[in-house]
Design an enzyme around this catalytic site. Sequence first.
Site, PDB file in Angstrom:
ATOM      1  N   ASP A 228       0.881  -1.157   0.000  1.00  0.00           N
ATOM      2  CA  ASP A 228       0.000   0.000   0.000  1.00  0.00           C
ATOM      3  C   ASP A 228       0.930   1.221   0.000  1.00  0.00           C
ATOM      4  O   ASP A 228       2.104   1.132   0.366  1.00  0.00           O
ATOM      5  CB  ASP A 228      -0.963   0.009   1.189  1.00  0.00           C
TER       6      ASP A 228
HETATM    7  C1  BGC Z   1      -4.930   3.467  -0.002  1.00  0.00           C
HETATM    8  C2  BGC Z   1      -5.060   2.502  -1.170  1.00  0.00           C
HETATM    9  C3  BGC Z   1      -4.817   3.231  -2.467  1.00  0.00           C
HETATM   10  C4  BGC Z   1      -3.448   3.884  -2.421  1.00  0.00           C
HETATM   11  C5  BGC Z   1      -3.109   4.657  -3.673  1.00  0.00           C
HETATM   12  C6  BGC Z   1      -3.624   4.233  -0.066  1.00  0.00           C
HETATM   13  O1  BGC Z   1      -3.584   5.224   0.909  1.00  0.00           O
HETATM   14  O2  BGC Z   1      -5.000   2.765   1.212  1.00  0.00           O
HETATM   15  O3  BGC Z   1      -6.322   1.902  -1.160  1.00  0.00           O
HETATM   16  O4  BGC Z   1      -4.929   2.350  -3.543  1.00  0.00           O
HETATM   17  O5  BGC Z   1      -3.402   4.781  -1.320  1.00  0.00           O
HETATM   18  O6  BGC Z   1      -3.865   5.804  -3.761  1.00  0.00           O
END
Ligand code: BGC
Length: 762
Positions: A228
């Site tokens: 993530d």
């Molecule tokens: C979120 C993800 C997301 C990623 C990219 C993160 O903060 O938890 O779900 O895909 O950011 O934006």
Amino acid sequence: MKNIESLINQMTLEEKAALCTGASPWTTTPVERLGIPEMTVSDGPHGVRRLPDVNDIATESYPATCFPTASCLAATWDVDLIHQMGQALAEECIALDVDVILGPGANMKRSPLGGRNFEYFSEDPYLAGQMAASFINGVQSKGVGTSLKHFAANNQEFQRFSINAEVDERSLREIYLPAFEMAVKQAQPWTVMCSYNKLNGTFASEHHYLLSEILKDEWGFEGLVVSDWGAVRDRVAALQGGLDWEMPGPQERRVKALIEAVRCGELDQALLDQAVRRILRIVFKAKETPKGGSFDVGAHHALARQIAAEGMVLLKNNGLLPLKGVQQIAVIGRSAQNAHFQGGGSSHIHPTKVAVPFKELRARAGDAELTYAEGYPTDNSSRLDLIEEAVTLARSADVAVLYIALPAFKESEGYDRKDLDLTDQQVALIKAVAKAQPNTVVVLNNGAPVAMSAWIEEVAAVLESWMMGQAGGEAIADILFGKANPCGKLAETYPLKLADTPAHLNWPGGAGVVRYGEGLFIGYRYYDAKQMPVLFPFGYGLSYTTFAYSNARVSTQNFKDTQGVTVSVDVTNMGKVAGKEIVQVYVHDQKSGLVRPEKELKGFAKVDLQPGETKSVSIQLDLRAFAYYHPEYKQWITEDGDFDILIAASAADIRQSLTVCLESTLRLPCILDKESTVREWMADPRGKAVLGPLYPQVEEQSRKRFGGGDGRYGNESAMGMDIMDMINDMPLVSVLLFQQSALTMPAEELVAGLLSQVHNME
Ligand code: BGC
């Protein structure tokens, strides 16, 4: 496809390390000299959030269709429709030059307070797994990748970057992992995104057991694991744990860390090559789908409308809906003019267009007159003037339609909800309008359950219309006027109040830890076990028609676990309008070695019926529908015995039930050890064969020493006790130690001897 092995041989250590970290917030690092292209990813999940500049994270993204969010998708219970949505998303990815969309999210709704629940499917792993697999298969059928997220035990926003989720192995395997497992096994997402949090003491991004042993080795995941955004603490530990690609980039320090770790021998070059291999496979796979062109904005908007209509859930209807022959409608609530159709955070989509609920109502209202009042402000202030204005309109109309949207300050990615409540102003508004106008319909826009006890008795109808996507305003109007027959059912329980919810005593944790103390018992599993009333049960939803269930039958009464069984039932539309029913199959284990939920969803089908029509629905139940995860055997096990198959219209509305008898084909290893209890010895067939002949003597001695006239526990028969009920749950060695004087050898040696006899039998 390029020869990946030859590329790996040609790549320098520096190039390999660079490939394992992004070049930008949204792209992989290309290696031009070897013809390794870059791959572009974008959020997700319910639309494509492609930023014009991949080096940016904050600008407005290109317009794309905003479909309903996952709460609504799951409430459709329609795997084919979700597959179609996946295909539409892929078409938009292709047009917007996106190789991989970051979704779907398959985390469980442990508590209705989870800030991102709107992005997740369900409190039930089977339903969530089916939804996730269809989504992925739909997208990937067009040559575009997905990212199944957030793996794993990321069920809250509070301290989501660091909190340690303490989850026992069985709850992990039966509740928190199966949706991911199903999606991986049935759909092979190109990527899996690890979560931010720690699981049992280790960051998910470094979790070897999770990423390597379970995901890759046990489930056979072939794609790459991406972090993530910002989830990596220690790059080397993460790579060793099984994390292939760190995001976002660029991060020169991380690249250097990998290079140095290989140079000094801390990191095995073969492990780095393994990550490079996985990344290259996906990068080249992505390039097989040429990008560019356009997508059909109108067709996708129409699909978004259809999904919204299929996912909306009619919670209450005293007969007012569908609206007929109304002359004057008071439309009340800001969200009638400003559609609330998605949630805040990384999933925020720039829609191609947005249906305005008021206008859509107007378009279907014929000659009726529509008036409008705002009802509540954007902030949390109290505005009596707005309530008075609304009441005046409601009083002079035939019907009041209240559009109530849970404001973003109460529900968004990044923070959890503090309560289940609408704002005080919204509650006061509903009560005041309902008092002035008995024909009041409440249309809710929210991503997770809200409490309704304060007002639900006073209104005529309630439609849960979710974060409904850009076309949701049309779907609401279609349902209110009967152009669409509501056919969604809840994919999560609506509790009466917050204090009733399963995780209440362990939410949201503190001092860096959240303990999943309720274990297996989330959602309906909890309310079943506690025999607790709820506002609306899991699987519940009304229609403008009714359905009758009959003729339930099974392919065979007695079956081996490896064969499984097919359950069939006839469903008849008893009303005057066409409609769709969602048939649910739950399994209840009559007797099990370890505690199990009262019932668990193991199959479902959505069936479309004309008035008076009957269709037969068949649902297959395989081994896993009957199995549970045994933490001592460290595997899924089945046990011989009877199971009830419950065919239901909701978790609280079982229409037909049947009993089947399962024969387990498993030959389990013996797990008796020197601390095993007498009951465990006697429950194991080999243990029983060895201890059985000695048991009468053990019993006689036990009764004498513990329950005899001068026994430790008084006179057993005089007091009406059952001493063996206690003895059987003592370790065999402890029982024998009390009887040492009657034995010819030390108790420990006797137990060791019995154990070796048992192990010789294997
Ligand atoms: C979120 C993800 C997301 C990623 C990219 C993160 O903060 O938890 O779900 O895909 O950011 O934006």
